[in-house]
Design an enzyme around this catalytic site. Structure first.
Site, short mmCIF file in Angstrom:
data_model
loop_
_atom_site.label_atom_id
_atom_site.label_comp_id
_atom_site.label_asym_id
_atom_site.label_seq_id
_atom_site.Cartn_x
_atom_site.Cartn_y
_atom_site.Cartn_z
N GLU A 174 14.12 22.18 113.55
CA GLU A 174 14.48 22.76 114.84
C GLU A 174 13.44 22.50 115.93
O GLU A 174 12.82 23.44 116.47
CB GLU A 174 14.72 24.27 114.68
CG GLU A 174 15.91 24.58 113.79
CD GLU A 174 16.25 26.06 113.71
OE1 GLU A 174 15.53 26.87 114.31
OE2 GLU A 174 17.24 26.40 113.05
N GLU B 92 20.82 23.89 107.38
CA GLU B 92 20.72 25.35 107.24
C GLU B 92 22.05 25.99 107.58
O GLU B 92 22.70 25.63 108.57
CB GLU B 92 19.65 25.93 108.16
CG GLU B 92 18.22 25.67 107.74
CD GLU B 92 17.22 26.42 108.62
OE1 GLU B 92 17.62 27.44 109.24
OE2 GLU B 92 16.06 25.98 108.70
#
Length: 691
Positions: A273, A488
């Site tokens: 991220e 995820e």
């Protein structure tokens, strides 16, 4: 195609589970990992079959040190004077077989292995923790023994543990003149460690707002764009951007060198991220327009910079729905987040200053605006990262992800096919309503990207599937047909104010304060009943993933989970496993939560291109359809866990034949092998519970 009446049945439901041995002893036999490559938007094996990868992130506790324990409710975890180690997170080597056997019994075949830059280079620039690298290699070897592919994830959240997340070592602040001990006092970061109330009441999902706060935003900006935005910030004669990126990439190369000999290593992602910091911020006098991340105290960049430099600053507060509800004072004690004698890097570069009255004012509100983070900053870094990793492991896949799409702070760039090869589209997806609000309703949701309320179970399913489909499209279009593995996805188990824990307590007639006293008094039905809503939420998530035929790794598997501080990190509670409910060494599913949704049938290898695949949890039915290819002759393989089929299974196929096989070393599941005929192009297989 309609299914015709070839019915195959068998029952393995009565296989005894011996209490004389541990379940992981049943999995001692080695299982070879599937060898995969990228081809036409899919993972394929050596026989040309499409491979579906499913697994977990291992694990949440790898974000913080094991010694001394760095769980985020412990202020001592941020003491930089104490030597640290990440060895034994996610678990000690001696426990590896137990955990990998459990995951193997679930049918999983891939691990997203979590580690941080800090774990490798916490002692100082260029000083590597060789013992940690050795430990990682040993864990990867055990994963290989149990047949798991592994892709390595250099994990970070909002830059570092010292800015409310995880990732970068403490020395990254020191070299630019920042004093991490002052981040809380100046409002430069919101930290669980220094929360003034009870530590188990820290606001859930407040930590992501650090992405838009001074400390993390400054470090990310220097990392990605120091050469452009802070040209005068140099370390040892080198611009801060090059200094930080070189050390980061060198640490990743160091780890890849330590594990490259393991044949189950798929590759590595460049960064979990990645966030742009201030890069692209439309106007420094305002919050980021269009960004959905508004919660708690939210200073504008000018307010952040002023507070970090010792100015008392009044800022607006927001509730978790993004609505204003008051104000707060930052830095009432007028301390500085900068070391003595160091001036704010943005003040030095003319971004802001003081007026004649000594009041902070912005000089250039558009200083970071009008640039494309993905194209202008992330892409050059990715090319540099890819080159360095491929020098160590030429066949390494590169797992690409950008800032989470719902944040709306960066667009997904187009990557040149000639420059970026053997790449995987590895986005993250969570249902924003469930994750951020901690609520799940089967027939009600909120579509965050569209800003629309959604009513009805079918509409909710369609919304989730469409969102994942859009992420998959990035791989097809922007990454030139790269396969998608959602890195995820998952659900918070402490949803609805942790009501599941309270229900379980009542079932087991115990107090939550007596953790551990009840461990030998529960059954699977207690866990399933208490976490019924979580099971529905998890099933809804996985159904949306199945609808898009994507591979995925669930967040997360945390072997140190507990019922007070959960995953040990900012009160997140997404672990599918908890040792507090692990009571039976003979049962591989003991300790798992949302078991019926997580352990489910799925096609591991498909002899052609999948058209659809879905498991109906209520009916216990699995349906697969695919289009065959003349070049692929090996059979389709479907993992079938017996937990859903206590009397065995019935199989109906469109054509061809099926075999049910006991999986060697796994008495808890079957492998269905389906060999289709050449006369038909489209084939289907239906698995139902035997009546």
């Amino acid at each position: 195609h309609s299914l015709h009446g070839m019915m195959l049945s068998g029952s393995f439901a009565d296989i005894p589970i011996s209490n004389d041995t541990t379940f992981w002893e049943s999995f001692e036999e080695r299982r070879e990992p599937i060898q995969v490559r990228c081809s036409h938007g899919n993972f394929v094996d050596e026989a040309g079959r499409v491979v579906i990868l499913r697994g977990v992130n291992l694990g949440a506790n790898s974000k913080f040190p094991s010694s001394p324990l760095g769980e985020t409710h412990l202020p001592s975890g941020l003491d930089t004077s104490t030597p640290i180690s990440f060895i034994n997170h996610p678990f000690p080597l001696a426990e590896a077989d137990q955990h990998f056997a459990r995951l193997r019994a679930c049918g999983f075949n891939v691990i997203r292995y979590i580690f941080t830059w800090e774990a490798i280079e916490h002692r100082g620039p260029g000083l590597y923790d060789e013992e940690f690298l050795k430990y990682v290699s040993q864990i990867i070897e055990r994963a290989d023994h149990h047949g798991f592919l592994v892709y390595l994830d250099p994990h970070q959240d909002v830059w570092s543990r010292f800015t409310g997340g995880c990732g970068a070592p403490a020395w990254t602040f020191e070299i630019v003149g920042l004093d991490a001990d002052k981040f809380h006092d100046t409002g430069a970061a919101v930290l669980h460690q220094y929360f003034s109330g009870p530590k188990d009441k820290f606001p859930k999902m407040i930590w992501p707002t650090n992405a838009l706060k001074f400390a993390a935003a400054t470090m990310f900006t220097l990392f990605w764009g120091g050469a452009r935005f802070a040209p005068n910030c140099k370390i040892d004669g080198m611009n801060v951007q090059d200094y930080l990126q070189n050390h980061y990439i060198n640490a990743m190369v160091k780890l890849m060198n330590a594990v490259k000999h393991h044949k189950n290593i798929m590759g590595m992602g460049p960064m979990n991220e990645p966030l742009p910091g201030y890069i692209g911020w439309p106007n420094l006098q305002h919050l980021w327009k269009g960004c959905h991340l508004v919660n708690g105290v939210m200073p504008t960049p000018l307010q952040q910079m002023a507070a970090a430099s010792g100015h008392v600053t009044r800022v607006t507060k927001y509730n978790r729905f993004g609505m204003r509800f008051g104000a707060a004072i930052l830095n009432p004690t007028q301390v500085s987040a900068w070391k003595a004698g160091t001036e704010c890097v943005w003040k030095r570069h003319g971004v802001w200053g003081l007026d004649e009255a000594g009041k902070p004012v912005i000089n250039d509100p558009l200083y970071f605006a009008n640039c494309d983070f993905g194209k202008d900053f992330f892409t050059p870094f990715l090319k540099k990262f890819q080159t360095a990793i491929r020098e160590v492991k030429p066949d390494a896949m590169i797992f690409v992800e950008l800032p989470p799409e719902p944040l709306n702070i960066s667009t997904f760039p187009y990557f040149d096919a000639a420059e970026f090869t053997n790449v995987v589209n590895a986005p993250h997806w969570y249902d924003g309503f469930t994750l951020f609000l901690g609520r799940f309703y089967r027939k009600f949701n909120f579509d965050v990207p569209k800003g629309q309320i959604v009513f009805g179970a079918k509409s909710v399913d369609r919304m989730m599937a469409e969102q994942i489909g859009q992420l998959k499209e990035f791989g097809q279009v922007n990454l030139n047909g790269a396969p998608t593995l959602v890195g995820e996805c998952g659900i918070p188990f402490n949803m609805h104010n942790s009501s599941a824990y309270e229900m379980l307590d009542r079932m087991l007639h115990r107090s939550r304060d007596s953790v551990g006293s009840w461990l030998h008094h529960h059954e699977h039905q207690h866990i399933t009943a208490a976490f019924a809503r979580q099971t529905k939420a998890m099933n809804t998530t996985i159904k949306a993933l199945e609808a898009n035929l994507v591979s995925f790794t669930l967040w997360t598997y945390c072997p140190t989970h507990n019922s007070k501080y959960y995953d040990g990190w900012n009160l997140e509670d997404l672990s599918i496993f908890s040792p507090e409910i692990f009571t039976n060494n003979a049962d591989p599913y003991s300790g798992l939560r949302a078991l019926p949704a997580i352990v489910r049938p799925f096609a591991i290898r498909v002899s052609g291109v999948p058209i659809s695949a879905a498991f109906n949890l209520r009916k216990c039915e699995y349906l697969l359809s695919f289009r065959s290819s003349e070049e692929v002759v090996a059979p389709t393989e479907v993992f079938v866990p017996l937990v859903h089929f206590p009397r065995g299974i019935d199989i109906t196929v469109s054509d061809g034949k099926c075999d049910q096989l006991q999986i060697p070393g796994n008495p808890y599941a079957l492998m269905v092998k389906y060999t289709h005929t050449k006369e038909m192009e489209i084939h289907a297989l239906l698995i139902k519970a035997k009546q």
